[in-house]
Design a protein around this motif. Structure first.
Motif, PDB file in Angstrom:
ATOM      1  N   ASP A 136       0.739  -1.108   0.162  1.00 30.52           N
ATOM      2  CA  ASP A 136       0.030  -0.096   0.058  1.00 30.52           C
ATOM      3  C   ASP A 136       0.670   1.249   0.167  1.00 30.52           C
ATOM      4  OD1 ASP A 136      -2.579  -1.682   0.461  1.00 30.52           O
ATOM      5  OD2 ASP A 136      -1.601  -1.839   2.562  1.00 30.52           O
ATOM      6  N   PHE A 137       1.907   1.281   0.597  1.00 28.16           N
ATOM      7  CA  PHE A 137       2.936   2.290   0.658  1.00 28.16           C
ATOM      8  C   PHE A 137       3.405   2.844  -0.487  1.00 28.16           C
ATOM      9  CE2 PHE A 137       5.639  -1.259   1.018  1.00 28.16           C
ATOM     10  CZ  PHE A 137       6.772  -0.863  -0.072  1.00 28.16           C
ATOM     11  N   LEU A 138       3.275   1.849  -1.695  1.00 31.80           N
ATOM     12  CA  LEU A 138       3.629   2.562  -2.951  1.00 31.80           C
ATOM     13  C   LEU A 138       2.793   3.487  -3.821  1.00 31.80           C
ATOM     14  CD1 LEU A 138       5.194  -0.836  -3.985  1.00 31.80           C
ATOM     15  CD2 LEU A 138       6.343   1.316  -3.584  1.00 31.80           C
ATOM     16  N   THR A 139       1.406   3.425  -3.399  1.00 27.99           N
ATOM     17  CA  THR A 139       0.629   4.383  -3.747  1.00 27.99           C
ATOM     18  C   THR A 139       0.662   5.893  -3.307  1.00 27.99           C
ATOM     19  OG1 THR A 139      -1.225   3.800  -2.197  1.00 27.99           O
ATOM     20  CG2 THR A 139      -1.168   2.419  -4.032  1.00 27.99           C
ATOM     21  N   PRO A 140       0.327   6.782  -3.960  1.00 30.17           N
ATOM     22  CA  PRO A 140       0.375   8.035  -3.747  1.00 30.17           C
ATOM     23  C   PRO A 140      -0.340   8.486  -2.288  1.00 30.17           C
ATOM     24  CG  PRO A 140      -0.164   8.258  -5.861  1.00 30.17           C
ATOM     25  CD  PRO A 140      -0.214   6.730  -5.561  1.00 30.17           C
ATOM     26  N   LEU A 141       0.142   9.297  -1.523  1.00 29.18           N
ATOM     27  CA  LEU A 141      -0.545   9.413  -0.100  1.00 29.18           C
ATOM     28  C   LEU A 141      -1.396  10.532  -0.136  1.00 29.18           C
ATOM     29  CD1 LEU A 141       0.227   8.738   2.924  1.00 29.18           C
ATOM     30  CD2 LEU A 141       1.918  10.361   3.073  1.00 29.18           C
ATOM     31  N   ILE A 142      -2.358  10.653   0.678  1.00 30.04           N
ATOM     32  CA  ILE A 142      -3.296  11.686   0.798  1.00 30.04           C
ATOM     33  C   ILE A 142      -3.470  11.977   2.261  1.00 30.04           C
ATOM     34  CG2 ILE A 142      -4.608  10.967  -1.281  1.00 30.04           C
ATOM     35  CD1 ILE A 142      -6.783   9.727   0.701  1.00 30.04           C
ATOM     36  N   MET A 143      -3.990  13.176   2.491  1.00 30.68           N
ATOM     37  CA  MET A 143      -4.038  13.599   3.877  1.00 30.68           C
ATOM     38  C   MET A 143      -5.125  12.798   4.665  1.00 30.68           C
ATOM     39  SD  MET A 143      -2.270  16.213   5.213  1.00 30.68           S
ATOM     40  CE  MET A 143      -3.483  17.427   6.355  1.00 30.68           C
ATOM     41  N   PRO A 144      -5.082  12.481   5.843  1.00 28.84           N
ATOM     42  CA  PRO A 144      -6.174  11.799   6.515  1.00 28.84           C
ATOM     43  C   PRO A 144      -7.253  12.588   7.005  1.00 28.84           C
ATOM     44  CG  PRO A 144      -4.430  12.024   8.131  1.00 28.84           C
ATOM     45  CD  PRO A 144      -4.077  12.616   6.761  1.00 28.84           C
ATOM     46  N   ALA A 145      -7.024  14.051   7.075  1.00 28.24           N
ATOM     47  CA  ALA A 145      -7.979  15.083   7.714  1.00 28.24           C
ATOM     48  C   ALA A 145      -7.857  16.298   7.180  1.00 28.24           C
ATOM     49  CB  ALA A 145      -8.099  14.724   9.183  1.00 28.24           C
ATOM     50  N   GLU A 146      -8.983  17.031   7.652  1.00 32.43           N
ATOM     51  CA  GLU A 146      -9.085  18.572   7.020  1.00 32.43           C
ATOM     52  C   GLU A 146      -9.076  19.432   8.542  1.00 32.43           C
ATOM     53  OE1 GLU A 146     -12.146  19.434   4.411  1.00 32.43           O
ATOM     54  OE2 GLU A 146     -11.477  18.430   2.850  1.00 32.43           O
ATOM     55  N   GLY A 147      -8.069  20.534   8.492  1.00 37.72           N
ATOM     56  CA  GLY A 147      -8.152  21.173   9.543  1.00 37.72           C
ATOM     57  C   GLY A 147      -6.851  22.136   9.462  1.00 37.72           C
ATOM     58  N   ARG A 148      -6.747  22.710  10.730  1.00 35.75           N
ATOM     59  CA  ARG A 148      -5.283  23.572  10.752  1.00 35.75           C
ATOM     60  C   ARG A 148      -4.133  22.790  11.399  1.00 35.75           C
ATOM     61  NH1 ARG A 148      -3.592  25.991  15.269  1.00 35.75           N
ATOM     62  NH2 ARG A 148      -5.417  25.258  16.508  1.00 35.75           N
ATOM     63  N   ILE A 149      -3.143  23.272  10.671  1.00 33.45           N
ATOM     64  CA  ILE A 149      -1.789  22.274  11.333  1.00 33.45           C
ATOM     65  C   ILE A 149      -1.587  22.920  12.636  1.00 33.45           C
ATOM     66  CG2 ILE A 149       0.361  21.609  10.895  1.00 33.45           C
ATOM     67  CD1 ILE A 149      -1.540  20.156   9.221  1.00 33.45           C
TER      68      ILE A 149
END
Length: 269
Positions: A136-149
């Motif tokens: 699975d680590f070979l696929t492009p990564l996406i953010m797990p959530a939306e919000g302020r860092i």
């Protein structure tokens, strides 16, 4: 004539040297995740350990928060020829907060809490010990959530002159109940709604030692053994454990090496 020159060019290059080349992607930096691609007959060694290869010849490894200087990848062909790839890491500067006058009972938990935290940490350690051949680590990564860092990898607080453990995640602040989605596909290897420090905690296995962790969760929507797809709703952001407000603390590990999710996003999204 062109064909003849091309053949002559190939003849002067050793096939074993071609087989020992490696294509690298990722962050050559402390906290960086790296993926390499090698010939099917080439072995790859990092920190004196052989890296397992996927059937397509990919290897994965990473660097710790304080790793600096020259690190070597040793490539070994099937006929015994060796090549060394050198990766040079420059030191990173991390955010350090010094806080004085903190009440001692706030800084140091009571012995029962410390014992509980140690037992829970061992369970998490054992979960990360498990490896699989998922890719699975070979696929492009996406953010797990939306919000302020609200917090970054590597930062550290010093209370009353005593350094605390560095922060090893990317904090995403959002209201309690906000969705957490799987940034890669994976398999759930740890799920607990109530750990002392991290509260609701979830760990996904993405293969070859790569795991991701989600903590301070309000609610978990998956259980151990369950397989999830990238983007699937797996949990809700919360304020459980030792926190001051609702947020997701998202972490990425290679084995027990703690990596920087922000660097992984930068290079693999």
């Amino acid at each position: 004539m062109l064909k003849r020159l091309f053949l002559i060019g190939l003849l002067v290059v050793s096939p074993s040297l071609l087989a020992q080349s490696i294509e690298l992607r990722g962050a050559a930096a402390p906290g960086g995740l790296m993926i390499g691609k090698v010939d099917a007959d080439t072995q790859v060694f990092f920190k004196e350990q052989e890296l397992p290869k996927t059937p397509a010849g990919f290897v994965v490894f990473g660097f710790g928060r304080d790793d600096t200087g020259v690190h070597k990848l040793r490539l070994l062909s099937k006929d015994g020829e060796e090549r060394i790839e050198r990766i040079t890491l420059a030191a990173r500067e991390y955010k350090i907060d010094r806080v004085e006058g903190v009440p001692q009972e706030t800084v140091t938990p009571d012995p029962k809490q410390v014992q509980r935290a140690r037992e829970e940490a061992e369970r998490v350690w054992l979960a990360r010990n498990k490896t699989s051949t998922r890719t699975d680590f070979l696929t492009p990564l996406i953010m797990p959530a939306e919000g302020r860092i609200s917090g970054v990898y590597g930062s550290q607080r010093i209370f009353n002159g005593t350094p605390r453990n560095p922060h090893f995640g990317l904090d995403i602040a959002a209201p309690t109940g906000s969705p957490v989605n799987a940034p890669w596909s994976g398999k759930v290897v740890f799920a607990d709604p109530d750990l002392f420090y991290s509260g609701g905690t979830l760990i996904l296995d993405h293969g070859y030692g790569v795991t991701s962790t989600y903590i301070h969760l309000h609610k978990l929507h998956v259980e151990v053994g369950q397989e999830v797809e990238q983007g699937e709703f797996i949990a809700e952001i919360g304020a459980t454990g030792r926190v001051t407000g609702p947020h997701l603390d998202w972490r990425i590990n290679w084995g027990h090496e703690r990596l920087d999710p922000a660097l992984a996003l930068e290079h693999f999204k």
